[in-house]
Design a protein around this motif. Structure first.
Motif, mmCIF file in Angstrom:
data_model
loop_
_atom_site.group_PDB
_atom_site.id
_atom_site.type_symbol
_atom_site.label_atom_id
_atom_site.label_comp_id
_atom_site.label_asym_id
_atom_site.label_seq_id
_atom_site.Cartn_x
_atom_site.Cartn_y
_atom_site.Cartn_z
ATOM 1 N N VAL A 3 0.860 -1.184 0.000
ATOM 2 C CA VAL A 3 0.000 0.000 0.000
ATOM 3 C C VAL A 3 0.893 1.231 0.000
ATOM 4 N N ASP A 4 0.615 2.140 -0.923
ATOM 5 C CA ASP A 4 1.317 3.417 -0.975
ATOM 6 C C ASP A 4 0.341 4.524 -0.593
ATOM 7 N N VAL A 5 0.733 5.323 0.377
ATOM 8 C CA VAL A 5 -0.116 6.434 0.804
ATOM 9 C C VAL A 5 0.520 7.726 0.313
ATOM 10 N N PHE A 6 -0.216 8.470 -0.499
ATOM 11 C CA PHE A 6 0.270 9.762 -1.001
ATOM 12 C C PHE A 6 -0.328 10.839 -0.102
ATOM 13 N N THR A 7 0.557 11.669 0.450
ATOM 14 C CA THR A 7 0.125 12.596 1.495
ATOM 15 C C THR A 7 1.063 13.800 1.557
ATOM 16 N N GLN A 8 0.567 14.858 2.166
ATOM 17 C CA GLN A 8 1.449 15.998 2.466
ATOM 18 C C GLN A 8 1.977 15.893 3.889
ATOM 19 N N VAL A 9 1.517 14.883 4.633
ATOM 20 C CA VAL A 9 1.902 14.771 6.045
ATOM 21 C C VAL A 9 2.334 13.333 6.375
ATOM 22 N N PHE A 13 1.664 9.290 10.191
ATOM 23 C CA PHE A 13 1.372 7.863 10.239
ATOM 24 C C PHE A 13 2.265 7.077 11.204
ATOM 25 N N GLY A 14 3.189 7.791 11.886
ATOM 26 C CA GLY A 14 4.135 7.121 12.787
ATOM 27 C C GLY A 14 3.446 6.278 13.839
ATOM 28 N N TRP A 15 2.432 6.834 14.467
ATOM 29 C CA TRP A 15 1.730 6.126 15.540
ATOM 30 C C TRP A 15 1.106 4.828 15.021
ATOM 31 N N LEU A 32 4.559 -0.992 3.150
ATOM 32 C CA LEU A 32 3.885 0.303 3.224
ATOM 33 C C LEU A 32 4.861 1.401 2.860
ATOM 34 N N ARG A 33 4.408 2.330 1.990
ATOM 35 C CA ARG A 33 5.253 3.492 1.675
ATOM 36 C C ARG A 33 4.422 4.745 1.868
ATOM 37 N N PHE A 34 5.050 5.791 2.375
ATOM 38 C CA PHE A 34 4.398 7.094 2.502
ATOM 39 C C PHE A 34 5.109 8.040 1.562
ATOM 40 N N LEU A 141 -6.339 10.905 8.299
ATOM 41 C CA LEU A 141 -7.138 10.033 9.184
ATOM 42 C C LEU A 141 -7.933 9.022 8.357
ATOM 43 N N PRO A 142 -8.602 9.433 7.281
ATOM 44 C CA PRO A 142 -9.256 8.418 6.431
ATOM 45 C C PRO A 142 -8.279 7.352 5.920
ATOM 46 N N ALA A 143 -7.070 7.745 5.533
ATOM 47 C CA ALA A 143 -6.103 6.745 5.053
ATOM 48 C C ALA A 143 -5.760 5.779 6.184
ATOM 49 N N MET A 144 -5.641 6.295 7.408
ATOM 50 C CA MET A 144 -5.333 5.407 8.544
ATOM 51 C C MET A 144 -6.483 4.445 8.811
ATOM 52 N N VAL A 145 -7.707 4.934 8.656
ATOM 53 C CA VAL A 145 -8.881 4.063 8.853
ATOM 54 C C VAL A 145 -8.840 2.916 7.844
ATOM 55 N N VAL A 146 -8.590 3.252 6.589
ATOM 56 C CA VAL A 146 -8.546 2.218 5.545
ATOM 57 C C VAL A 146 -7.394 1.241 5.820
ATOM 58 N N LEU A 147 -6.221 1.782 6.179
ATOM 59 C CA LEU A 147 -5.056 0.928 6.439
ATOM 60 C C LEU A 147 -5.304 -0.031 7.594
ATOM 61 N N ASP A 148 -5.852 0.494 8.681
ATOM 62 C CA ASP A 148 -6.083 -0.349 9.858
ATOM 63 C C ASP A 148 -7.096 -1.451 9.529
ATOM 64 N N ALA A 149 -8.181 -1.070 8.837
ATOM 65 C CA ALA A 149 -9.220 -2.050 8.516
ATOM 66 C C ALA A 149 -8.664 -3.134 7.581
ATOM 67 N N ILE A 150 -7.809 -2.746 6.641
ATOM 68 C CA ILE A 150 -7.212 -3.730 5.725
ATOM 69 C C ILE A 150 -6.229 -4.625 6.476
#
Ligand SMILES: C[S@@+](CC[C@H](N)C(=O)[O-])C[C@H]1O[C@@H](n2cnc3c(N)ncnc32)[C@H](O)[C@@H]1O
Length: 218
Positions: A3-9, A13-15, A32-34, A141-150
């Motif tokens: 999973v690659d997350v494209f983000t400005q922050v 995602f550290g936590w 996982l890549r940010f 936060l939405p990306a974290m929700v999707v990542l955690d659920a997956i």
């Protein structure tokens, strides 16, 4: 799965990456890549967004910036699923989580401020996904929700059996799980149902099925 997350922050995602179940599958079942849009933007000074055409408040994430980020990550070989996280997308549910967890590669696009230039959603993304009918300040936060659920659905993520009969699972026909209790058996007059203390597993299973059914119908 990658999973690659494209983000400005990316540091947001550290936590999440230190927590179970994600930490359990990271490096084995999950790569996982940010990726920061600013690192690959074709614009000067790390610019990634711009004023909206037609005027109005807020900045909009540019289509050329997101295209450049995808090009840098994949060249011409983009993942089959590129998900734009937007409150205007299809509502995330367990069925969609199961579907996404089957992919070998997934890209999650997040935005901030006023959101995406619409051409990102209509031409660069394959899916638009919302985590609910409310507006957050960014897609992290939405990306974290999707990542955690997956991550919960990947092999070895959870202790054996604990992910099988959860709410919204196919095993429960999309319904809700039965209630859980633990010690003490009585607390301030609130008692654990007798059946759970009976040791009679056939009765306990029947009770749990009934509870699950009535909660799902409520
Ligand atoms: C402030 S929002 C933009 C909202 C947009 N102007 C609108 O009214 O539809 C900024 C970004 O946060 C993310 N976001 C906010 N709420 C979201 C939600 N419910 N589901 C998924 N992503 C969301 C998206 O990436 C969005 O582009």
């Amino acid at each position: 799965m990658r999973v690659d997350v494209f983000t400005q922050v990316p540091h947001a995602f550290g936590w999440l990456t230190e927590q179970k179940p994600l930490a359990t599958v990271l490096g084995s079942e999950l790569e996982l890549r940010f990726l920061n849009y600013r690192d690959t933007t074709p614009l000067r000074s790390g610019q990634v967004d711009d004023d909206p055409y037609g005027g109005g408040a807020g900045m909009v994430l540019r289509v050329d910036v997101v295209d450049a980020a995808l090009e840098a990550a994949y060249g011409g070989d983009r993942p089959a699923r590129i998900v734009a996280l937007t409150p205007q997308g299809r509502s995330l549910d367990q069925a969609m989580v199961e579907e996404l967890a089957q992919e070998s590669e997934l890209a999650l696009l997040s935005s901030r401020f006023e959101g995406f230039d619409d051409r990102i959603v209509s031409h660069l993304a394959t899916d638009a996904v919302s985590i609910g009918p409310y507006v957050l300040s960014g897609g992290e936060l939405p990306a974290m929700v999707v990542l955690d659920a997956i991550a919960r659905r990947l092999p070895g993520a959870l202790a054996e059996g604990s992910g099988e009969h959860e709410s919204f699972s196919a095993e429960l026909d999309g319904g809700l799980e039965y209630p859980h209790y633990t010690r003490p058996a009585a607390y301030r007059g609130w008692e654990v149902p007798d059946v759970l203390l009976s040791g009679d597993h056939a009765r306990i299973d029947r009770w749990r099925r009934d509870q699950s059914r009535s909660r799902s119908l409520a």
